[in-house]
Design a protein around this motif. Structure first.
Motif, short mmCIF file in Angstrom:
data_model
loop_
_atom_site.label_atom_id
_atom_site.label_comp_id
_atom_site.label_asym_id
_atom_site.label_seq_id
_atom_site.Cartn_x
_atom_site.Cartn_y
_atom_site.Cartn_z
N ASP A 82 0.83 -1.21 0.00
CA ASP A 82 0.00 0.00 0.00
C ASP A 82 0.87 1.26 0.00
O ASP A 82 0.58 2.23 -0.72
CB ASP A 82 -0.92 0.01 1.22
CG ASP A 82 -2.06 -0.98 1.10
OD1 ASP A 82 -2.30 -1.48 -0.02
OD2 ASP A 82 -2.71 -1.26 2.13
N ALA A 83 1.92 1.25 0.80
CA ALA A 83 2.79 2.42 0.87
C ALA A 83 3.48 2.66 -0.46
O ALA A 83 3.62 3.81 -0.92
CB ALA A 83 3.83 2.23 1.98
N TRP A 84 3.92 1.59 -1.12
CA TRP A 84 4.56 1.72 -2.43
C TRP A 84 3.57 2.28 -3.45
O TRP A 84 3.91 3.15 -4.25
CB TRP A 84 5.08 0.37 -2.89
CG TRP A 84 5.77 0.45 -4.23
CD1 TRP A 84 5.20 0.35 -5.47
CD2 TRP A 84 7.16 0.68 -4.46
NE1 TRP A 84 6.14 0.48 -6.46
CE2 TRP A 84 7.35 0.69 -5.86
CE3 TRP A 84 8.26 0.85 -3.63
CZ2 TRP A 84 8.61 0.88 -6.43
CZ3 TRP A 84 9.51 1.05 -4.19
CH2 TRP A 84 9.67 1.06 -5.58
N GLU A 85 2.34 1.78 -3.42
CA GLU A 85 1.34 2.24 -4.38
C GLU A 85 0.99 3.70 -4.14
O GLU A 85 0.74 4.44 -5.10
CB GLU A 85 0.11 1.33 -4.33
CG GLU A 85 0.40 -0.07 -4.84
CD GLU A 85 -0.81 -0.97 -4.83
OE1 GLU A 85 -1.86 -0.56 -4.28
OE2 GLU A 85 -0.71 -2.09 -5.36
N CYS A 86 0.99 4.13 -2.89
CA CYS A 86 0.77 5.56 -2.62
C CYS A 86 1.90 6.39 -3.19
O CYS A 86 1.68 7.46 -3.79
CB CYS A 86 0.66 5.80 -1.11
SG CYS A 86 -0.89 5.22 -0.40
N ARG A 87 3.12 5.90 -3.05
CA ARG A 87 4.27 6.60 -3.63
C ARG A 87 4.17 6.67 -5.14
O ARG A 87 4.62 7.64 -5.76
CB ARG A 87 5.57 5.85 -3.27
CG ARG A 87 6.12 6.13 -1.90
CD ARG A 87 7.25 5.17 -1.54
NE ARG A 87 8.17 4.95 -2.63
CZ ARG A 87 9.44 5.36 -2.66
NH1 ARG A 87 9.92 6.06 -1.64
NH2 ARG A 87 10.21 5.08 -3.68
N SER A 88 3.59 5.63 -5.73
CA SER A 88 3.51 5.56 -7.19
C SER A 88 2.28 6.27 -7.75
O SER A 88 1.99 6.17 -8.94
CB SER A 88 3.50 4.09 -7.63
OG SER A 88 4.67 3.44 -7.17
N ALA A 89 1.53 6.94 -6.88
CA ALA A 89 0.38 7.74 -7.30
C ALA A 89 -0.62 6.94 -8.12
O ALA A 89 -1.15 7.41 -9.13
CB ALA A 89 0.83 8.96 -8.08
#
Length: 257
Positions: free
Chosen positions: A236-243
């Motif tokens: 989830d954190a990675w996907e937030c970073r990846s917009a």
């Protein structure tokens, strides 16, 4: 995206439901669907390994997928077969249930390799392409489970050929060669790349995602909520970073490229 990787003799519908709070996709199985693969599985059981050996493997695939029809997780079925026709039948069932059929070109047990399953299939790319084409023709979303560090196998080249044959995803057990994930992702940009092996926390999850994987899978600790929670939060954190650039296999019948 977080997937649960198949566990021999343990990855059934009940197991998938337990992980549904954390994961998007669960690969049930592996299930041996033809006579040769089933005989190999019986030999494995005789030496103490857990295996699914229902009387009717096709009925098993149908029943397990049906049991997840209302579950908040997309199912897949990891299939072992030494011949194409039983795989095609399993793929058709997966298609009816909006499940992913996963061709097992991964297992390295001597019994399975001797009948042409698992790693032996990975070494014979032309034959593996025929399996992929048959499963795709049956209407299923097709994943291929492979492993790194197999002598004579160039995974990026294999990935390109599998994509051309109709595969939607490649599920890479990276072994101790994690950077191979980057090479596979670059070689076959239309494939959804799942990375597996040692995924336990943010560090290991982000390593694979940083190499270009679209998602990761958890194998042996897939029944441990603490591990799944850590990995799910990392994804989830990675996907937030990846917009929002990362995509999932959940329920839409498509595997994004």
């Amino acid at each position: 995206m977080l997937a649960l990787a198949s566990l021999s003799g343990a990855a059934d519908a009940a197991w998938a439901r337990e992980g549904a709070a954390f994961a998007d996709l669960a690969f049930l199985g592996g299930i041996a669907v033809d006579d040769d693969a089933r005989e190999a599985a019986r030999d494995l059981v005789a030496r103490g390994r857990e295996e699914f050996l229902p009387e009717d493997p096709v009925a098993f695939v149908e029943a397990e997928l049906a049991a997840l029809s209302d579950a908040p997780i997309r199912p897949g079925m990891n299939v072992r077969s030494a011949t194409v026709d039983p795989l095609r039948e399993a793929a058709a069932i997966c298609a009816r249930h909006d499940a992913v059929v996963e061709i097992n070109a991964h297992c390295r047990q001597d019994e399975l390799r001797a009948v042409g399953c698992g790693e032996t299939l990975l070494r014979d790319t032309a034959r593996l392409e025929r399996y992929v084409a048959a499963a795709a023709d049956a209407g299923a979303t097709v994943s291929v489970k492979v492993r790194a560090e197999v002598d004579g196998v160039d995974l990026p080249t294999t990935a390109r050929r599998l994509s051309a044959a109709g595969a939607d995803a490649i599920h890479v057990d990276a072994m101790d060669s994690e950077p191979v994930v980057a090479a596979v992702a670059a070689a076959a940009p239309d494939l959804f790349v799942l990375a597996n092996n040692g995924v336990r926390d943010r560090r290991t999850t982000w390593e694979y995602l940083g190499y270009g994987a679209d998602g990761v899978s958890v194998g042996r600790p897939s029944d441990d909520p603490a591990v799944l929670r850590r990995v799910a939060r990392a994804v989830d954190a990675w996907e937030c970073r990846s917009a929002g650039d990362a995509s999932t296999l959940r329920g839409d019948g498509e595997v994004p490229g």
